[in-house]
Design a protein around this motif. Structure first.
Motif, mmCIF file in Angstrom:
data_model
loop_
_atom_site.group_PDB
_atom_site.id
_atom_site.type_symbol
_atom_site.label_atom_id
_atom_site.label_comp_id
_atom_site.label_asym_id
_atom_site.label_seq_id
_atom_site.Cartn_x
_atom_site.Cartn_y
_atom_site.Cartn_z
ATOM 1 N N THR A 7 -1.653 -11.995 10.016
ATOM 2 C CA THR A 7 -2.607 -11.979 8.908
ATOM 3 C C THR A 7 -1.885 -11.670 7.605
ATOM 4 O O THR A 7 -0.732 -11.238 7.609
ATOM 5 C CB THR A 7 -3.717 -10.923 9.127
ATOM 6 O OG1 THR A 7 -3.114 -9.630 9.237
ATOM 7 C CG2 THR A 7 -4.522 -11.217 10.381
ATOM 8 N N GLN A 8 -2.572 -11.884 6.515
ATOM 9 C CA GLN A 8 -2.028 -11.574 5.200
ATOM 10 C C GLN A 8 -2.061 -10.066 4.958
ATOM 11 O O GLN A 8 -2.955 -9.375 5.444
ATOM 12 C CB GLN A 8 -2.855 -12.262 4.099
ATOM 13 C CG GLN A 8 -2.767 -13.762 4.116
ATOM 14 C CD GLN A 8 -1.371 -14.250 3.766
ATOM 15 O OE1 GLN A 8 -0.726 -13.726 2.864
ATOM 16 N NE2 GLN A 8 -0.902 -15.250 4.489
ATOM 17 N N LEU A 9 -1.099 -9.589 4.198
ATOM 18 C CA LEU A 9 -1.083 -8.197 3.775
ATOM 19 C C LEU A 9 -1.904 -8.091 2.501
ATOM 20 O O LEU A 9 -1.594 -8.737 1.506
ATOM 21 C CB LEU A 9 0.358 -7.733 3.525
ATOM 22 C CG LEU A 9 0.522 -6.318 2.983
ATOM 23 C CD1 LEU A 9 0.007 -5.293 3.995
ATOM 24 C CD2 LEU A 9 1.988 -6.051 2.658
ATOM 25 N N ARG A 10 -2.957 -7.275 2.549
ATOM 26 C CA ARG A 10 -3.805 -7.051 1.378
ATOM 27 C C ARG A 10 -3.872 -5.561 1.123
ATOM 28 O O ARG A 10 -4.315 -4.804 1.987
ATOM 29 C CB ARG A 10 -5.204 -7.631 1.606
ATOM 30 C CG ARG A 10 -5.149 -9.164 1.750
ATOM 31 C CD ARG A 10 -6.503 -9.833 1.734
ATOM 32 N NE ARG A 10 -7.305 -9.358 0.621
ATOM 33 C CZ ARG A 10 -8.604 -9.083 0.722
ATOM 34 N NH1 ARG A 10 -9.243 -9.233 1.853
ATOM 35 N NH2 ARG A 10 -9.280 -8.658 -0.330
ATOM 36 N N PRO A 23 -7.400 -4.974 8.104
ATOM 37 C CA PRO A 23 -6.381 -4.844 9.145
ATOM 38 C C PRO A 23 -5.235 -5.840 8.926
ATOM 39 O O PRO A 23 -5.452 -6.961 8.467
ATOM 40 C CB PRO A 23 -7.141 -5.160 10.432
ATOM 41 C CG PRO A 23 -8.570 -4.888 10.114
ATOM 42 C CD PRO A 23 -8.722 -5.246 8.659
ATOM 43 N N PHE A 24 -4.044 -5.393 9.247
ATOM 44 C CA PHE A 24 -2.832 -6.209 9.134
ATOM 45 C C PHE A 24 -2.298 -6.395 10.548
ATOM 46 O O PHE A 24 -1.956 -5.418 11.221
ATOM 47 C CB PHE A 24 -1.823 -5.495 8.235
ATOM 48 C CG PHE A 24 -0.562 -6.250 7.947
ATOM 49 C CD1 PHE A 24 -0.578 -7.599 7.630
ATOM 50 C CD2 PHE A 24 0.659 -5.599 7.973
ATOM 51 C CE1 PHE A 24 0.601 -8.289 7.349
ATOM 52 C CE2 PHE A 24 1.835 -6.264 7.688
ATOM 53 C CZ PHE A 24 1.798 -7.614 7.379
ATOM 54 N N VAL A 25 -2.285 -7.643 11.006
ATOM 55 C CA VAL A 25 -1.921 -7.940 12.391
ATOM 56 C C VAL A 25 -0.530 -8.572 12.440
ATOM 57 O O VAL A 25 -0.231 -9.507 11.700
ATOM 58 C CB VAL A 25 -2.953 -8.879 13.052
ATOM 59 C CG1 VAL A 25 -2.580 -9.161 14.505
ATOM 60 C CG2 VAL A 25 -4.353 -8.279 12.956
ATOM 61 N N ILE A 35 -2.447 -2.841 12.312
ATOM 62 C CA ILE A 35 -2.379 -1.723 11.372
ATOM 63 C C ILE A 35 -3.751 -1.662 10.701
ATOM 64 O O ILE A 35 -4.193 -2.637 10.098
ATOM 65 C CB ILE A 35 -1.248 -1.915 10.352
ATOM 66 C CG1 ILE A 35 0.086 -2.098 11.096
ATOM 67 C CG2 ILE A 35 -1.191 -0.735 9.390
ATOM 68 C CD1 ILE A 35 1.256 -2.453 10.207
ATOM 69 N N PRO A 36 -4.438 -0.536 10.816
ATOM 70 C CA PRO A 36 -5.835 -0.481 10.391
ATOM 71 C C PRO A 36 -6.036 -0.444 8.880
ATOM 72 O O PRO A 36 -5.164 -0.028 8.117
ATOM 73 C CB PRO A 36 -6.341 0.822 11.023
ATOM 74 C CG PRO A 36 -5.127 1.679 11.135
ATOM 75 C CD PRO A 36 -3.979 0.732 11.396
ATOM 76 N N THR A 37 -7.229 -0.850 8.495
ATOM 77 C CA THR A 37 -7.684 -0.702 7.120
ATOM 78 C C THR A 37 -7.512 0.760 6.708
ATOM 79 O O THR A 37 -7.681 1.657 7.520
ATOM 80 C CB THR A 37 -9.178 -1.086 7.030
ATOM 81 O OG1 THR A 37 -9.325 -2.430 7.492
ATOM 82 C CG2 THR A 37 -9.695 -0.975 5.605
ATOM 83 N N GLU A 38 -7.131 0.968 5.469
ATOM 84 C CA GLU A 38 -6.926 2.286 4.853
ATOM 85 C C GLU A 38 -5.617 2.960 5.253
ATOM 86 O O GLU A 38 -5.373 4.094 4.854
ATOM 87 C CB GLU A 38 -8.130 3.212 5.092
ATOM 88 C CG GLU A 38 -9.397 2.660 4.447
ATOM 89 C CD GLU A 38 -10.579 3.592 4.522
ATOM 90 O OE1 GLU A 38 -10.417 4.777 4.871
ATOM 91 O OE2 GLU A 38 -11.690 3.130 4.220
ATOM 92 N N PHE A 39 -4.762 2.260 6.024
ATOM 93 C CA PHE A 39 -3.437 2.815 6.294
ATOM 94 C C PHE A 39 -2.691 2.911 4.968
ATOM 95 O O PHE A 39 -2.735 2.002 4.148
ATOM 96 C CB PHE A 39 -2.662 1.916 7.269
ATOM 97 C CG PHE A 39 -1.260 2.402 7.534
ATOM 98 C CD1 PHE A 39 -1.033 3.482 8.367
ATOM 99 C CD2 PHE A 39 -0.172 1.794 6.924
ATOM 100 C CE1 PHE A 39 0.250 3.949 8.604
ATOM 101 C CE2 PHE A 39 1.118 2.243 7.155
ATOM 102 C CZ PHE A 39 1.333 3.328 7.994
ATOM 103 N N ALA A 64 8.028 -3.351 5.480
ATOM 104 C CA ALA A 64 7.983 -1.920 5.181
ATOM 105 C C ALA A 64 6.687 -1.287 5.677
ATOM 106 O O ALA A 64 6.701 -0.170 6.200
ATOM 107 C CB ALA A 64 8.147 -1.690 3.684
ATOM 108 N N VAL A 65 5.566 -1.988 5.540
ATOM 109 C CA VAL A 65 4.291 -1.467 6.039
ATOM 110 C C VAL A 65 4.369 -1.312 7.556
ATOM 111 O O VAL A 65 3.980 -0.277 8.112
ATOM 112 C CB VAL A 65 3.110 -2.384 5.638
ATOM 113 C CG1 VAL A 65 1.834 -1.988 6.366
ATOM 114 C CG2 VAL A 65 2.901 -2.358 4.133
#
Length: 121
Positions: A7-10, A23-25, A35-39, A64-65
């Motif tokens: 997914t895209q990093l937002r 979420p970032f998959v 990686i969950p929302t609000e991380f 990095a994330v």
């Protein structure tokens, strides 16, 4: 090792940190990691010394994330650093920059890893 960004990093900036808006998959060797929302992340912790920042700053944000998240999850540090290297490759970071940033996390990432260890306790 194969890393794929699904997914895209937002992100948005909040109080000096970057925060995921959704979420970032990522897939690591075919296994999904979410990686969950609000991380929260600071992206790559590159010193703001002009030369160091010129070489490695403001780059490899997705990688990095993922690296910050793996440290927070307390996975094996060497494995997390190796994932970071291959994630940068998947992100299109040049070989010399990947090598530089990988060496930096191997040499100086211990303090960041310990920070996450103390948060967990």
């Amino acid at each position: 090792m194969k890393v794929e960004f699904v997914t895209q990093l937002r992100v948005t900036k909040n109080n000096g940190k970057w925060v995921l808006l959704c979420p970032f998959v990522i897939k690591i060797d075919g296994s999904p990691w979410v990686i969950p929302t609000e991380f929260e992340t600071d992206f790559a912790s590159v010193p703001r010394v002009p030369f160091a920042y010129l070489l490695a700053g403001d780059t490899a944000h997705k990688s990095a994330v993922l690296h910050d998240f793996l440290y927070e999850q307390q996975v094996d540090r060497k494995w997390a650093d190796d994932v970071f290297y291959y994630a940068m490759k998947a992100e299109g970071v040049s070989q010399w920059r990947r090598d530089l940033m990988y060496r930096a996390v191997r040499l100086f990432g211990g303090e960041a890893y310990k920070k996450y260890t103390s948060k967990a306790n």
